[in-house]
Design an enzyme around this catalytic site. Structure first.
Site, short mmCIF file in Angstrom:
data_model
loop_
_atom_site.label_atom_id
_atom_site.label_comp_id
_atom_site.label_asym_id
_atom_site.label_seq_id
_atom_site.Cartn_x
_atom_site.Cartn_y
_atom_site.Cartn_z
N GLU A 283 -7.49 5.77 -3.06
CA GLU A 283 -7.20 4.42 -3.54
C GLU A 283 -5.70 4.15 -3.63
O GLU A 283 -5.17 3.96 -4.73
CB GLU A 283 -7.77 4.23 -4.95
CG GLU A 283 -9.25 4.43 -5.07
CD GLU A 283 -9.69 4.58 -6.51
OE1 GLU A 283 -10.87 4.31 -6.78
OE2 GLU A 283 -8.89 4.97 -7.38
N PRO A 284 -4.98 4.15 -2.53
CA PRO A 284 -3.54 3.87 -2.63
C PRO A 284 -3.28 2.39 -2.92
O PRO A 284 -3.93 1.53 -2.36
CB PRO A 284 -3.01 4.24 -1.24
CG PRO A 284 -4.20 4.27 -0.34
CD PRO A 284 -5.45 4.28 -1.16
N GLY A 285 -2.37 2.13 -3.81
CA GLY A 285 -1.96 0.75 -4.08
C GLY A 285 -0.53 0.59 -3.63
O GLY A 285 -0.23 0.02 -2.58
N ARG A 286 0.37 1.22 -4.41
CA ARG A 286 1.81 1.13 -4.15
C ARG A 286 2.15 1.54 -2.73
O ARG A 286 2.96 0.92 -2.06
CB ARG A 286 2.49 2.09 -5.13
CG ARG A 286 3.98 2.01 -5.16
CD ARG A 286 4.53 3.16 -6.00
NE ARG A 286 3.78 3.45 -7.20
CZ ARG A 286 4.06 2.96 -8.40
NH1 ARG A 286 5.08 2.17 -8.56
NH2 ARG A 286 3.32 3.27 -9.44
N ARG A 323 9.23 -3.52 -14.25
CA ARG A 323 9.18 -2.08 -14.06
C ARG A 323 10.43 -1.33 -14.55
O ARG A 323 10.30 -0.28 -15.17
CB ARG A 323 8.87 -1.73 -12.59
CG ARG A 323 7.52 -2.30 -12.12
CD ARG A 323 7.04 -1.69 -10.82
NE ARG A 323 6.70 -0.30 -10.96
CZ ARG A 323 7.47 0.70 -10.60
NH1 ARG A 323 8.64 0.47 -10.01
NH2 ARG A 323 7.09 1.93 -10.79
N TYR A 327 9.36 1.31 -17.23
CA TYR A 327 9.29 2.71 -16.78
C TYR A 327 10.65 3.27 -16.39
O TYR A 327 10.71 4.31 -15.74
CB TYR A 327 8.40 2.84 -15.53
CG TYR A 327 7.11 2.07 -15.55
CD1 TYR A 327 6.08 2.44 -16.41
CD2 TYR A 327 6.89 0.99 -14.69
CE1 TYR A 327 4.88 1.74 -16.43
CE2 TYR A 327 5.70 0.29 -14.70
CZ TYR A 327 4.70 0.67 -15.57
OH TYR A 327 3.53 -0.02 -15.57
N CYS A 354 15.59 -13.37 -22.98
CA CYS A 354 16.28 -13.06 -24.22
C CYS A 354 15.96 -11.65 -24.68
O CYS A 354 15.31 -11.45 -25.71
CB CYS A 354 15.89 -14.07 -25.28
SG CYS A 354 16.31 -15.72 -24.76
N TYR A 383 3.24 -3.98 -8.03
CA TYR A 383 3.39 -4.06 -9.49
C TYR A 383 4.58 -4.92 -9.92
O TYR A 383 5.18 -4.67 -10.95
CB TYR A 383 3.48 -2.66 -10.11
CG TYR A 383 2.30 -1.79 -9.76
CD1 TYR A 383 1.03 -2.08 -10.26
CD2 TYR A 383 2.42 -0.69 -8.91
CE1 TYR A 383 -0.07 -1.30 -9.93
CE2 TYR A 383 1.32 0.10 -8.58
CZ TYR A 383 0.09 -0.22 -9.09
OH TYR A 383 -1.00 0.56 -8.76
N1 LLP Z 1 -6.81 4.10 -8.66
C1 LLP Z 1 -6.83 3.97 -9.99
C2 LLP Z 1 -8.04 4.27 -10.73
C3 LLP Z 1 -5.68 3.52 -10.67
O1 LLP Z 1 -5.71 3.41 -11.99
C4 LLP Z 1 -4.52 3.22 -9.93
C5 LLP Z 1 -3.31 2.76 -10.60
C6 LLP Z 1 -4.55 3.36 -8.53
C7 LLP Z 1 -5.72 3.81 -7.93
C8 LLP Z 1 -3.39 3.03 -7.65
O2 LLP Z 1 -2.24 3.74 -7.94
P1 LLP Z 1 -1.00 3.67 -6.94
O3 LLP Z 1 -1.45 4.24 -5.60
O4 LLP Z 1 -0.62 2.26 -6.79
O5 LLP Z 1 0.04 4.48 -7.58
N2 LLP Z 1 2.16 -0.53 -13.23
C9 LLP Z 1 2.51 0.82 -12.86
C10 LLP Z 1 1.44 1.49 -12.09
C11 LLP Z 1 0.13 1.53 -12.83
C12 LLP Z 1 -0.92 2.14 -11.99
C13 LLP Z 1 -2.23 2.00 -12.63
N3 LLP Z 1 -3.28 2.55 -11.86
C14 LLP Z 1 3.83 0.79 -12.07
O6 LLP Z 1 4.37 -0.28 -11.87
O7 LLP Z 1 4.34 1.83 -11.69
#
Ligand code: LLP
Length: 432
Positions: A283-286, A323, A327, A354, A383
């Site tokens: 499940e890649p997002g970023r 971010r 973080y 502010c 994000y």
């Molecule tokens: N699968 C699950 C169950 C997750 O909780 C997440 C991210 C992903 C996949 C995808 O993760 P990625 O491949 O994008 O790293 N707001 C934070 C990141 C929070 C991620 C939450 N879960 C940031 O800006 O770094």
């Protein structure tokens, strides 16, 4: 990264970023369709086409919008959603329910019902309480539902504490001591089809150590379950978290760096316990969307505190990129209209909220900065928009998509009237 410089001006996706800022105003999120689809094609080449019985689900929390859903659909990968809002956006964009899985540590009955009614392909059950809710609903609706259990593997991802999720002390997932019991309850439930297990150890990871450790935990559960019940788990979702380059603190990695060892270990562990290797989902997002995005700002007021720091304020801030404040994340930037000029000064780019913590980049090295310059911040695809807010009643930016040197508005800029569109005035205040 689809960047080039012509006449001292930065071009992204073949388009002049200064012109984009003029045309759509700032702050402005830009997504390059070419980079996005190249990333997905890279996943196809190095994962989907390289291994059989695998699936990719884009973690839509990174950035979700109707046009993005359509690209995900067109490219033929799946989607992970975590709320009825994300699910609605996906279904409304005509995503197939078969390609959607539903996460979340506190899904409401409403959300579960929406997932079941719409035949979402897998509900990722996060707790024993949620299992009870699903049993209640599926029995009531007499509808079979496919589930996976999210486990807490007791493995800490090496990343910022706020985005490490696999450790024992986490709100996510079913603790190891309860997982076999959860599986047995699911197996015995008339309308539940237990498909597999899931873990996600954290986000922005550069080593796959936590994935590999969690895999060993997952396979030992699969083995125990098989020994105790003869039930074989068919699917294993190893989450996302694959890290990307933001600044010189990060190292660019090929996708195979993450997945090859995972796949190798899966084969080995499956063989060891004498089962067919489960279907592996990621499940890649970023990793999919981060680099496809940039943000454009206009430089406003500049303050030089002699011998201490020079601040340049932009027309956005933590409202469009929280971010760095949340973080300590770092980003790189360029002045779009001085793209060829030498960096001669250190400038801290701050927002207009502010809050003293409203800083986007500390001590960026830039050419001589002036009011009216256009600043491009790189790798803001993930994000940023999805975590944006209206703090200080700032208007959330528009999103423009670039394709084949053309620009398309895929989300309009918020307007002042949007800010009060949900406000209601109680009767006792109406004559004021
Ligand atoms: N699968 C699950 C169950 C997750 O909780 C997440 C991210 C992903 C996949 C995808 O993760 P990625 O491949 O994008 O790293 N707001 C934070 C990141 C929070 C991620 C939450 N879960 C940031 O800006 O770094």
């Amino acid at each position: 990264m689809n960047l080039d410089i012509r006449n001292n001006t930065l071009y992204f996706g073949g388009i002049n970023t200064v012109e984009l800022a003029k045309k759509y105003n700032t702050p402005l999120y830009i997504i390059d369709e070419g980079i996005l689809t190249d990333k997905i094609r890279d996943l196809k080449e190095n994962f989907l086409n390289k291994y059989d019985n695998v699936k990719v689900l884009y973690a839509s929390k990174a950035f979700l919008n109707t046009a993005i859903c359509k690209i995900i659909k067109k490219e033929g990968i799946g989607l992970d959603v975590v709320s009825k809002g994300e699910l609605y956006t996906a279904l409304n964009a005509n995503m197939n329910a078969d390609d959607i899985i539903f996460h979340g540590n506190n899904k409401s009955i409403d959300e579960l019902k929406m997932a079941i009614d719409n035949n979402i392909s897998r509900i990722i059950v996060d707790s024993m309480d949620e299992l009870e809710d699903i049993i209640y609903l599926t029995n009531k609706l007499k509808k079979t539902t496919n589930i996976m259990f999210r486990i807490t593997p007791d493995v800490r991802g090496k990343t910022h504490d706020y985005i490490s999720t696999g450790q024992k002390d986490s709100k996510f997932g079913i603790p190891l001591e309860s997982i076999i019991q959860a599986c047995k309850i699911a197996i015995d439930s008339e309308y539940i089809n237990l498909k597999g297990l899931h873990f996600h150890t954290g986000s922005q990871l550069f080593s796959n150590e936590s994935h590999l450790k969690a895999l060993r935990v997952a396979f030992s559960i699969i083995e125990d379950l098989k020994d105790e019940t003869k039930y074989t788990i068919e699917e294993l979702n190893v989450g996302g978290g694959f890290g990307v380059f933001y600044s010189d603190d990060d190292t660019e990695m090929d996708f195979t760096h993450f997945t090859d060892e995972i796949m190798e270990l899966c084969e080995e562990l499956a063989k060891k316990i004498n089962i067919k290797r489960p279907k592996i989902m990621i499940e890649p997002g970023r990793w999919i969307i981060s680099k496809a995005g940039i943000t454009l700002y206009e430089i406003g007021n500049i303050k030089d505190i002699k011998g201490i720091r020079k601040y340049a304020s932009v027309d956005g801030g933590i409202t469009d990129n929280i971010r760095p404040a949340l973080y300590n994340a770092s980003y790189t930037c360029m002045i779009s209209n001085k793209a060829d000029e030498e960096s001669i000064e250190k400038v801290t780019i701050c927002g207009k909220c502010c809050e003293s913590g409203d800083v986007i980049i500390k001590d960026a090295k830039l050419p001589k900065i002036e009011k009216g310059d256009i600043l491009t911040v790189f790798s803001t695809g993930a994000y940023n928009e999805s975590m944006s807010s209206n703090y200080n009643k700032l208007l959330r930016p528009a999103v423009v998509m670039l394709k084949d040197s053309k620009d398309y508005l895929i989300k309009r800029r918020e307007e002042l009237k949007d800010l009060v569109s949900r406000d209601l005035v109680p009767e006792f205040l109406q004559n004021i």
